[in-house]
Write a protein that holds these residues in place. Structure first.
Motif, PDB file in Angstrom:
ATOM      1  N   HIS A 126      43.270  48.097  41.229  1.00 27.61           N
ATOM      2  CA  HIS A 126      44.213  48.396  42.176  1.00 27.61           C
ATOM      3  C   HIS A 126      45.279  49.101  41.223  1.00 27.61           C
ATOM      4  O   HIS A 126      45.946  50.059  41.761  1.00 27.61           O
ATOM      5  CB  HIS A 126      44.553  47.190  43.014  1.00 27.61           C
ATOM      6  CG  HIS A 126      43.804  47.018  44.328  1.00 27.61           C
ATOM      7  ND1 HIS A 126      43.202  45.915  44.367  1.00 27.61           N
ATOM      8  CD2 HIS A 126      43.209  47.996  45.176  1.00 27.61           C
ATOM      9  CE1 HIS A 126      42.481  46.047  45.505  1.00 27.61           C
ATOM     10  NE2 HIS A 126      42.661  47.342  45.903  1.00 27.61           N
TER      11      HIS A 126
ATOM     12  N   TYR B  67      42.506  36.163  39.933  1.00 24.38           N
ATOM     13  CA  TYR B  67      42.418  36.974  38.342  1.00 24.38           C
ATOM     14  C   TYR B  67      43.208  36.458  37.269  1.00 24.38           C
ATOM     15  O   TYR B  67      44.233  35.488  37.570  1.00 24.38           O
ATOM     16  CB  TYR B  67      43.210  38.651  38.700  1.00 24.38           C
ATOM     17  CG  TYR B  67      42.123  39.240  39.577  1.00 24.38           C
ATOM     18  CD1 TYR B  67      41.133  39.983  39.124  1.00 24.38           C
ATOM     19  CD2 TYR B  67      42.641  39.497  40.836  1.00 24.38           C
ATOM     20  CE1 TYR B  67      40.623  40.761  39.747  1.00 24.38           C
ATOM     21  CE2 TYR B  67      41.749  40.131  41.616  1.00 24.38           C
ATOM     22  CZ  TYR B  67      40.766  40.716  41.075  1.00 24.38           C
ATOM     23  OH  TYR B  67      40.101  41.638  42.074  1.00 24.38           O
TER      24      TYR B  67
ATOM     25  N   LEU C 231      47.027  43.441  46.795  1.00 20.60           N
ATOM     26  CA  LEU C 231      46.122  44.376  47.303  1.00 20.60           C
ATOM     27  C   LEU C 231      44.892  44.010  47.715  1.00 20.60           C
ATOM     28  O   LEU C 231      44.043  44.261  48.557  1.00 20.60           O
ATOM     29  CB  LEU C 231      46.184  45.937  46.680  1.00 20.60           C
ATOM     30  CG  LEU C 231      47.421  46.618  46.432  1.00 20.60           C
ATOM     31  CD1 LEU C 231      47.370  47.674  45.695  1.00 20.60           C
ATOM     32  CD2 LEU C 231      48.086  46.669  47.806  1.00 20.60           C
ATOM     33  N   CYS C 232      44.091  43.129  46.754  1.00 22.51           N
ATOM     34  CA  CYS C 232      42.764  42.556  47.178  1.00 22.51           C
ATOM     35  C   CYS C 232      42.823  41.579  48.281  1.00 22.51           C
ATOM     36  O   CYS C 232      41.903  41.385  49.100  1.00 22.51           O
ATOM     37  CB  CYS C 232      42.293  41.655  45.843  1.00 22.51           C
ATOM     38  SG  CYS C 232      41.839  42.825  44.641  1.00 22.51           S
TER      39      CYS C 232
ATOM     40  N   CYS D 199      46.068  39.109  43.625  1.00 25.17           N
ATOM     41  CA  CYS D 199      46.408  40.562  43.636  1.00 25.17           C
ATOM     42  C   CYS D 199      46.648  40.816  45.068  1.00 25.17           C
ATOM     43  O   CYS D 199      45.772  40.795  45.924  1.00 25.17           O
ATOM     44  CB  CYS D 199      45.174  41.471  43.260  1.00 25.17           C
ATOM     45  SG  CYS D 199      45.280  43.262  43.580  1.00 25.17           S
TER      46      CYS D 199
ATOM     47  N   CYS E 238      45.559  43.647  40.117  1.00 19.69           N
ATOM     48  CA  CYS E 238      44.275  43.673  39.348  1.00 19.69           C
ATOM     49  C   CYS E 238      44.364  44.972  38.771  1.00 19.69           C
ATOM     50  O   CYS E 238      44.737  45.945  39.219  1.00 19.69           O
ATOM     51  CB  CYS E 238      43.062  43.299  40.120  1.00 19.69           C
ATOM     52  SG  CYS E 238      42.654  44.512  41.436  1.00 19.69           S
TER      53      CYS E 238
HETATM   54 ZN   LIG Z   1      43.252  44.177  43.523  1.00 18.15          ZN
END
Ligand SMILES: [Zn+2]
Length: 387
Positions: free
Chosen positions: A380, A349, A336-337, A334, A377
Protein backbone atom coordinates in the motif's frame (compact mmCIF):
# COMPACT_ATOMS: atom_id res chain seq x y z
CA UNK A 1 62.50 12.84 -31.51
CA UNK A 2 65.95 14.17 -30.67
CA UNK A 3 66.96 15.32 -27.18
CA UNK A 4 70.00 17.31 -26.08
CA UNK A 5 71.03 17.86 -22.47
CA UNK A 6 72.09 21.38 -21.46
CA UNK A 7 73.78 21.81 -18.09
CA UNK A 8 75.47 25.19 -18.44
CA UNK A 9 72.52 27.55 -18.64
CA UNK A 10 72.10 29.59 -15.47
CA UNK A 11 69.21 31.37 -13.82
CA UNK A 12 70.78 34.62 -15.08
CA UNK A 13 70.76 33.34 -18.68
CA UNK A 14 67.09 32.42 -18.49
CA UNK A 15 66.19 35.69 -16.72
CA UNK A 16 67.84 37.70 -19.48
CA UNK A 17 64.90 39.57 -21.03
CA UNK A 18 62.39 37.89 -18.70
CA UNK A 19 58.93 39.34 -19.18
CA UNK A 20 56.09 38.66 -16.80
CA UNK A 21 52.65 39.78 -17.89
CA UNK A 22 50.64 40.89 -14.86
CA UNK A 23 47.50 41.16 -16.91
CA UNK A 24 47.56 37.61 -18.20
CA UNK A 25 49.27 36.27 -15.10
CA UNK A 26 52.01 34.46 -16.91
CA UNK A 27 55.69 34.54 -17.73
CA UNK A 28 56.13 35.27 -21.40
CA UNK A 29 59.75 35.34 -22.55
CA UNK A 30 63.27 34.72 -21.33
CA UNK A 31 66.79 33.72 -22.42
CA UNK A 32 67.30 36.90 -24.42
CA UNK A 33 63.95 36.52 -26.18
CA UNK A 34 64.70 33.04 -27.53
CA UNK A 35 62.50 31.29 -24.99
CA UNK A 36 58.69 31.29 -24.87
CA UNK A 37 58.00 30.51 -21.23
CA UNK A 38 54.30 29.94 -21.45
CA UNK A 39 53.18 28.66 -24.82
CA UNK A 40 49.44 28.35 -25.35
CA UNK A 41 49.29 24.69 -24.47
CA UNK A 42 50.69 25.36 -21.05
CA UNK A 43 48.69 25.91 -17.93
CA UNK A 44 48.53 29.35 -16.33
CA UNK A 45 51.05 30.29 -13.66
CA UNK A 46 49.77 28.84 -10.41
CA UNK A 47 52.83 29.08 -8.15
CA UNK A 48 52.14 32.68 -7.05
CA UNK A 49 50.81 31.57 -3.69
CA UNK A 50 53.62 32.65 -1.38
CA UNK A 51 54.52 28.98 -0.85
CA UNK A 52 55.45 27.24 -4.05
CA UNK A 53 57.10 30.34 -5.55
CA UNK A 54 58.99 30.94 -2.31
CA UNK A 55 60.04 27.27 -2.22
CA UNK A 56 61.67 27.66 -5.64
CA UNK A 57 63.75 30.61 -4.40
CA UNK A 58 64.62 28.81 -1.15
CA UNK A 59 65.90 25.87 -3.17
CA UNK A 60 68.18 28.17 -5.16
CA UNK A 61 69.44 29.91 -2.03
CA UNK A 62 70.26 26.53 -0.49
CA UNK A 63 71.95 25.31 -3.64
CA UNK A 64 69.41 22.55 -4.25
CA UNK A 65 68.72 21.49 -7.85
CA UNK A 66 65.39 22.63 -9.28
CA UNK A 67 64.82 19.37 -11.10
CA UNK A 68 64.63 18.63 -14.79
CA UNK A 69 63.37 21.28 -17.14
CA UNK A 70 62.26 20.52 -20.69
CA UNK A 71 62.41 22.87 -23.67
CA UNK A 72 61.12 22.22 -27.17
CA UNK A 73 63.15 23.61 -30.04
CA UNK A 74 60.83 25.05 -32.68
CA UNK A 75 61.39 25.19 -36.43
CA UNK A 76 62.14 28.90 -36.11
CA UNK A 77 65.09 28.12 -33.85
CA UNK A 78 63.38 29.44 -30.74
CA UNK A 79 62.46 27.44 -27.65
CA UNK A 80 59.27 26.74 -25.73
CA UNK A 81 59.11 25.56 -22.16
CA UNK A 82 57.49 22.15 -22.12
CA UNK A 83 57.96 21.46 -18.42
CA UNK A 84 59.37 23.88 -15.86
CA UNK A 85 57.48 27.06 -16.59
CA UNK A 86 56.15 27.34 -13.03
CA UNK A 87 59.70 27.16 -11.67
CA UNK A 88 61.11 29.54 -14.29
CA UNK A 89 58.30 32.05 -13.79
CA UNK A 90 58.89 31.87 -10.03
CA UNK A 91 62.60 32.68 -10.13
CA UNK A 92 62.06 35.18 -12.95
CA UNK A 93 59.50 37.07 -10.91
CA UNK A 94 61.73 36.97 -7.85
CA UNK A 95 64.71 38.39 -9.72
CA UNK A 96 62.38 41.15 -10.99
CA UNK A 97 61.35 41.97 -7.38
CA UNK A 98 57.77 40.78 -7.82
CA UNK A 99 57.71 39.03 -4.45
CA UNK A 100 59.86 38.64 -1.36
CA UNK A 101 61.14 35.75 0.75
CA UNK A 102 62.02 35.62 4.44
CA UNK A 103 65.74 35.62 5.24
CA UNK A 104 67.46 33.77 8.10
CA UNK A 105 66.28 36.45 10.53
CA UNK A 106 62.69 36.24 9.40
CA UNK A 107 62.88 39.53 7.50
CA UNK A 108 61.10 39.89 4.16
CA UNK A 109 63.71 40.39 1.46
CA UNK A 110 63.28 41.28 -2.17
CA UNK A 111 65.95 40.20 -4.62
CA UNK A 112 67.35 43.72 -4.90
CA UNK A 113 67.71 43.86 -1.12
CA UNK A 114 69.67 40.60 -0.81
CA UNK A 115 73.39 40.61 -0.07
CA UNK A 116 75.47 40.53 -3.27
CA UNK A 117 76.73 37.00 -2.61
CA UNK A 118 73.18 35.68 -2.26
CA UNK A 119 72.11 37.44 -5.44
CA UNK A 120 75.07 35.88 -7.18
CA UNK A 121 74.22 32.45 -5.77
CA UNK A 122 70.77 32.62 -7.35
CA UNK A 123 71.89 34.08 -10.66
CA UNK A 124 74.73 31.61 -11.15
CA UNK A 125 72.68 28.52 -10.28
CA UNK A 126 72.92 26.06 -13.15
CA UNK A 127 69.85 24.39 -14.55
CA UNK A 128 69.44 20.93 -16.03
CA UNK A 129 67.55 21.28 -19.27
CA UNK A 130 66.56 18.75 -21.89
CA UNK A 131 65.98 20.24 -25.32
CA UNK A 132 63.68 18.17 -27.54
CA UNK A 133 63.14 18.44 -31.26
CA UNK A 134 60.45 16.61 -33.17
CA UNK A 135 57.03 16.66 -34.74
CA UNK A 136 54.21 18.50 -32.99
CA UNK A 137 52.26 15.35 -32.31
CA UNK A 138 55.31 13.52 -30.99
CA UNK A 139 56.07 16.31 -28.58
CA UNK A 140 52.53 16.68 -27.36
CA UNK A 141 52.22 12.97 -26.73
CA UNK A 142 55.46 13.06 -24.88
CA UNK A 143 54.28 16.07 -22.92
CA UNK A 144 51.41 13.92 -21.68
CA UNK A 145 53.88 11.27 -20.57
CA UNK A 146 56.30 13.52 -18.72
CA UNK A 147 53.49 15.32 -16.97
CA UNK A 148 54.63 13.96 -13.65
CA UNK A 149 56.37 16.75 -11.75
CA UNK A 150 54.57 19.16 -9.48
CA UNK A 151 50.82 19.50 -9.72
CA UNK A 152 49.57 17.09 -12.38
CA UNK A 153 47.68 18.60 -15.27
CA UNK A 154 43.97 18.05 -15.05
CA UNK A 155 41.94 16.77 -17.95
CA UNK A 156 41.10 20.18 -19.40
CA UNK A 157 44.70 21.36 -19.18
CA UNK A 158 45.74 18.27 -21.11
CA UNK A 159 43.04 18.87 -23.73
CA UNK A 160 44.26 22.46 -24.09
CA UNK A 161 47.73 21.05 -24.76
CA UNK A 162 46.53 18.48 -27.26
CA UNK A 163 44.24 20.86 -29.16
CA UNK A 164 46.40 23.97 -28.81
CA UNK A 165 45.82 26.59 -31.47
CA UNK A 166 43.82 29.78 -32.09
CA UNK A 167 40.61 28.37 -30.60
CA UNK A 168 42.24 27.40 -27.29
CA UNK A 169 44.07 30.76 -27.17
CA UNK A 170 40.85 32.69 -27.64
CA UNK A 171 38.95 30.47 -25.22
CA UNK A 172 41.59 30.91 -22.53
CA UNK A 173 41.65 34.68 -23.02
CA UNK A 174 37.97 34.71 -22.06
CA UNK A 175 37.44 31.83 -19.66
CA UNK A 176 40.83 31.46 -17.96
CA UNK A 177 41.41 35.13 -17.41
CA UNK A 178 40.94 36.27 -13.82
CA UNK A 179 40.93 39.88 -15.04
CA UNK A 180 37.76 39.23 -17.01
CA UNK A 181 35.23 41.61 -15.47
CA UNK A 182 32.50 38.95 -15.58
CA UNK A 183 34.54 36.24 -13.87
CA UNK A 184 33.23 36.86 -10.35
CA UNK A 185 29.64 36.76 -11.55
CA UNK A 186 30.27 33.58 -13.54
CA UNK A 187 31.79 31.96 -10.49
CA UNK A 188 28.53 32.40 -8.58
CA UNK A 189 27.21 29.68 -10.86
CA UNK A 190 30.27 27.78 -12.05
CA UNK A 191 32.53 25.97 -9.64
CA UNK A 192 36.30 25.95 -9.77
CA UNK A 193 39.35 27.97 -10.59
CA UNK A 194 39.77 29.77 -13.89
CA UNK A 195 43.53 29.22 -13.71
CA UNK A 196 42.96 25.48 -13.62
CA UNK A 197 40.62 25.80 -16.63
CA UNK A 198 37.51 24.83 -14.65
CA UNK A 199 35.37 27.65 -16.05
CA UNK A 200 36.44 26.86 -19.60
CA UNK A 201 35.71 23.19 -18.93
CA UNK A 202 32.15 23.98 -17.88
CA UNK A 203 31.57 26.30 -20.85
CA UNK A 204 32.75 23.54 -23.19
CA UNK A 205 30.60 20.92 -21.46
CA UNK A 206 27.52 23.08 -21.82
CA UNK A 207 27.93 23.98 -25.46
CA UNK A 208 29.00 20.46 -26.48
CA UNK A 209 26.37 18.70 -24.32
CA UNK A 210 29.22 16.81 -22.70
CA UNK A 211 31.32 15.98 -25.77
CA UNK A 212 34.23 18.30 -24.94
CA UNK A 213 36.89 16.39 -26.85
CA UNK A 214 34.77 16.23 -30.00
CA UNK A 215 33.96 19.92 -29.78
CA UNK A 216 37.58 20.98 -29.28
CA UNK A 217 38.70 18.79 -32.13
CA UNK A 218 36.05 20.19 -34.49
CA UNK A 219 36.78 23.82 -33.59
CA UNK A 220 40.52 23.54 -33.14
CA UNK A 221 41.41 25.85 -36.04
CA UNK A 222 38.63 28.39 -35.47
CA UNK A 223 39.91 31.90 -34.95
CA UNK A 224 36.96 32.86 -32.76
CA UNK A 225 34.91 31.32 -29.97
CA UNK A 226 31.59 33.00 -30.79
CA UNK A 227 29.38 29.95 -30.32
CA UNK A 228 31.08 28.86 -27.10
CA UNK A 229 30.91 32.33 -25.60
CA UNK A 230 27.38 33.14 -26.73
CA UNK A 231 26.00 29.84 -25.47
CA UNK A 232 27.72 30.17 -22.10
CA UNK A 233 26.51 33.73 -21.62
CA UNK A 234 23.00 32.77 -22.71
CA UNK A 235 22.83 30.09 -20.03
CA UNK A 236 24.25 32.40 -17.35
CA UNK A 237 21.90 35.25 -18.33
CA UNK A 238 18.96 32.87 -18.19
CA UNK A 239 19.85 31.70 -14.66
CA UNK A 240 20.50 35.26 -13.58
CA UNK A 241 17.13 36.29 -14.98
CA UNK A 242 15.03 33.48 -13.50
CA UNK A 243 16.51 33.66 -10.00
CA UNK A 244 16.41 37.02 -8.28
CA UNK A 245 19.46 36.33 -6.16
CA UNK A 246 22.26 33.87 -5.55
CA UNK A 247 22.85 31.20 -2.95
CA UNK A 248 26.06 29.23 -2.39
CA UNK A 249 24.30 26.03 -3.47
CA UNK A 250 23.72 27.47 -6.95
CA UNK A 251 27.42 27.24 -7.67
CA UNK A 252 28.32 24.20 -9.73
CA UNK A 253 24.81 23.06 -10.67
CA UNK A 254 24.33 21.63 -14.15
CA UNK A 255 22.96 24.89 -15.50
CA UNK A 256 23.59 23.89 -19.10
CA UNK A 257 21.30 20.87 -18.76
CA UNK A 258 18.72 22.85 -16.79
CA UNK A 259 18.74 25.58 -19.43
CA UNK A 260 18.06 23.03 -22.17
CA UNK A 261 15.24 21.45 -20.16
CA UNK A 262 13.48 24.57 -18.87
CA UNK A 263 14.38 27.72 -20.79
CA UNK A 264 11.13 27.65 -22.79
CA UNK A 265 9.05 27.84 -19.62
CA UNK A 266 7.92 31.18 -18.29
CA UNK A 267 8.82 32.12 -14.72
CA UNK A 268 8.02 35.09 -12.52
CA UNK A 269 11.37 35.84 -10.88
CA UNK A 270 9.89 37.38 -7.71
CA UNK A 271 7.70 34.32 -7.13
CA UNK A 272 10.54 31.95 -7.93
CA UNK A 273 12.82 33.62 -5.41
CA UNK A 274 10.10 33.63 -2.74
CA UNK A 275 9.82 29.85 -3.17
CA UNK A 276 13.60 29.46 -2.99
CA UNK A 277 13.58 31.30 0.33
CA UNK A 278 10.66 29.23 1.65
CA UNK A 279 12.35 25.97 0.75
CA UNK A 280 15.64 27.15 2.27
CA UNK A 281 13.74 27.72 5.50
CA UNK A 282 12.04 24.29 5.35
CA UNK A 283 13.82 22.00 7.77
CA UNK A 284 12.66 18.90 5.93
CA UNK A 285 14.60 19.81 2.80
CA UNK A 286 17.89 17.98 3.14
CA UNK A 287 19.29 18.73 -0.33
CA UNK A 288 19.25 22.46 -0.94
CA UNK A 289 21.06 22.03 -4.25
CA UNK A 290 17.92 20.29 -5.50
CA UNK A 291 15.67 23.27 -4.77
CA UNK A 292 16.46 25.04 -8.04
CA UNK A 293 15.60 22.19 -10.36
CA UNK A 294 12.59 21.33 -8.19
CA UNK A 295 11.18 24.82 -8.74
CA UNK A 296 12.14 24.98 -12.44
CA UNK A 297 10.32 21.67 -12.97
CA UNK A 298 7.09 22.97 -11.45
CA UNK A 299 7.59 21.34 -8.02
CA UNK A 300 6.63 17.89 -9.26
CA UNK A 301 9.66 15.92 -8.09
CA UNK A 302 10.12 16.15 -4.31
CA UNK A 303 12.83 13.45 -4.51
CA UNK A 304 15.16 16.22 -5.73
CA UNK A 305 14.93 17.74 -2.27
CA UNK A 306 15.80 14.53 -0.42
CA UNK A 307 13.14 15.23 2.17
CA UNK A 308 13.77 14.03 5.66
CA UNK A 309 12.24 10.61 6.22
CA UNK A 310 10.87 9.08 9.40
CA UNK A 311 13.46 7.36 11.55
CA UNK A 312 12.97 4.09 13.51
CA UNK A 313 12.75 5.94 16.81
CA UNK A 314 9.64 7.60 15.37
CA UNK A 315 8.20 4.71 13.39
CA UNK A 316 8.51 2.01 16.09
CA UNK A 317 6.08 3.70 18.53
CA UNK A 318 3.64 4.33 15.65
CA UNK A 319 3.88 0.66 14.68
CA UNK A 320 3.28 -0.44 18.27
CA UNK A 321 0.25 1.82 18.68
CA UNK A 322 -1.31 0.82 15.34
CA UNK A 323 -0.71 -2.88 16.01
CA UNK A 324 -2.18 -2.81 19.52
CA UNK A 325 -5.29 -1.02 18.28
CA UNK A 326 -5.63 -3.40 15.31
CA UNK A 327 -5.44 -6.47 17.56
CA UNK A 328 -8.08 -5.05 19.92
CA UNK A 329 -10.48 -4.46 17.04
CA UNK A 330 -9.60 -7.59 15.12
CA UNK A 331 -8.47 -5.90 11.88
CA UNK A 332 -5.20 -5.46 10.01
CA UNK A 333 -2.53 -3.12 11.37
CA UNK A 334 -2.29 -1.66 7.85
CA UNK A 335 -5.21 0.81 7.80
CA UNK A 336 -5.68 0.37 4.04
CA UNK A 337 -5.71 -3.44 4.24
CA UNK A 338 -8.25 -3.15 7.07
CA UNK A 339 -10.77 -1.59 4.71
CA UNK A 340 -9.71 -3.58 1.65
CA UNK A 341 -10.57 -7.01 0.17
CA UNK A 342 -11.05 -9.93 2.57
CA UNK A 343 -7.66 -11.63 2.07
CA UNK A 344 -5.57 -9.19 4.15
CA UNK A 345 -8.33 -7.54 6.17
CA UNK A 346 -7.18 -9.03 9.48
CA UNK A 347 -3.51 -9.52 8.65
CA UNK A 348 -1.02 -8.31 11.26
CA UNK A 349 2.20 -7.24 9.52
CA UNK A 350 5.59 -7.38 11.15
CA UNK A 351 7.49 -4.11 11.60
CA UNK A 352 9.82 -4.89 8.70
CA UNK A 353 6.87 -5.63 6.41
CA UNK A 354 5.68 -2.04 6.72
CA UNK A 355 6.87 1.40 5.67
CA UNK A 356 6.30 4.85 7.10
CA UNK A 357 3.95 7.13 5.21
CA UNK A 358 3.09 10.81 5.49
CA UNK A 359 -0.65 10.96 6.12
CA UNK A 360 -0.62 14.36 4.44
CA UNK A 361 2.08 14.62 1.81
CA UNK A 362 4.92 17.09 2.43
CA UNK A 363 4.07 18.78 -0.86
CA UNK A 364 0.56 19.45 0.45
CA UNK A 365 1.87 20.97 3.66
CA UNK A 366 2.17 17.78 5.73
CA UNK A 367 4.80 17.80 8.45
CA UNK A 368 7.56 15.26 8.86
CA UNK A 369 6.84 14.56 12.51
CA UNK A 370 5.18 11.72 14.32
CA UNK A 371 1.70 13.31 14.22
CA UNK A 372 1.76 12.95 10.42
CA UNK A 373 3.20 9.42 10.38
CA UNK A 374 1.33 6.20 9.74
CA UNK A 375 2.62 2.72 8.94
CA UNK A 376 1.35 1.01 5.80
CA UNK A 377 2.14 -2.42 4.43
CA UNK A 378 4.81 -2.16 1.74
CA UNK A 379 2.31 -2.82 -1.04
CA UNK A 380 0.00 0.00 0.00
CA UNK A 381 2.83 2.39 0.71
CA UNK A 382 4.26 1.83 -2.76
CA UNK A 383 0.84 2.25 -4.34
CA UNK A 384 0.27 5.49 -2.48
CA UNK A 385 3.73 6.79 -3.36
CA UNK A 386 3.01 6.38 -7.06
CA UNK A 387 -0.02 8.67 -6.94
ZN1 LIG B 1 -1.97 -2.70 3.29
Amino acid sequence: MKTTLLTDLTVADICDGFVYNEFEGKGLFGWGGKLVIQPEYQRNYIYADGKRDVAVVDSLLKGYPLGLIYFVKTERGTYEVLDGQQRITSFGRFVKDKFSVKDANGMEQYFSGLAADLQEKILSAKLTIYVCEGEDSEIKNWFKTINIAGVPLNEQELLNAIYSGPFVSAAKATFSNSKNAKMQMWKSYVKGNENRQDILRTALEWVSKGNVTGYMSAHRHDETIDELKTYFETVIDWVDGVFNGTEDEMCGLEWGRLYEAYHNNGYVPEEVWTRVKELYADEFVKNRRGIFEYILGGETEPRLLELRVFEPKETKPVYARQTKEAEEHGHSNCPLCAIGPAANRTRIYKFNEMDADHVTAWSKGGATDISNCQMLCKTHNRAKGNK
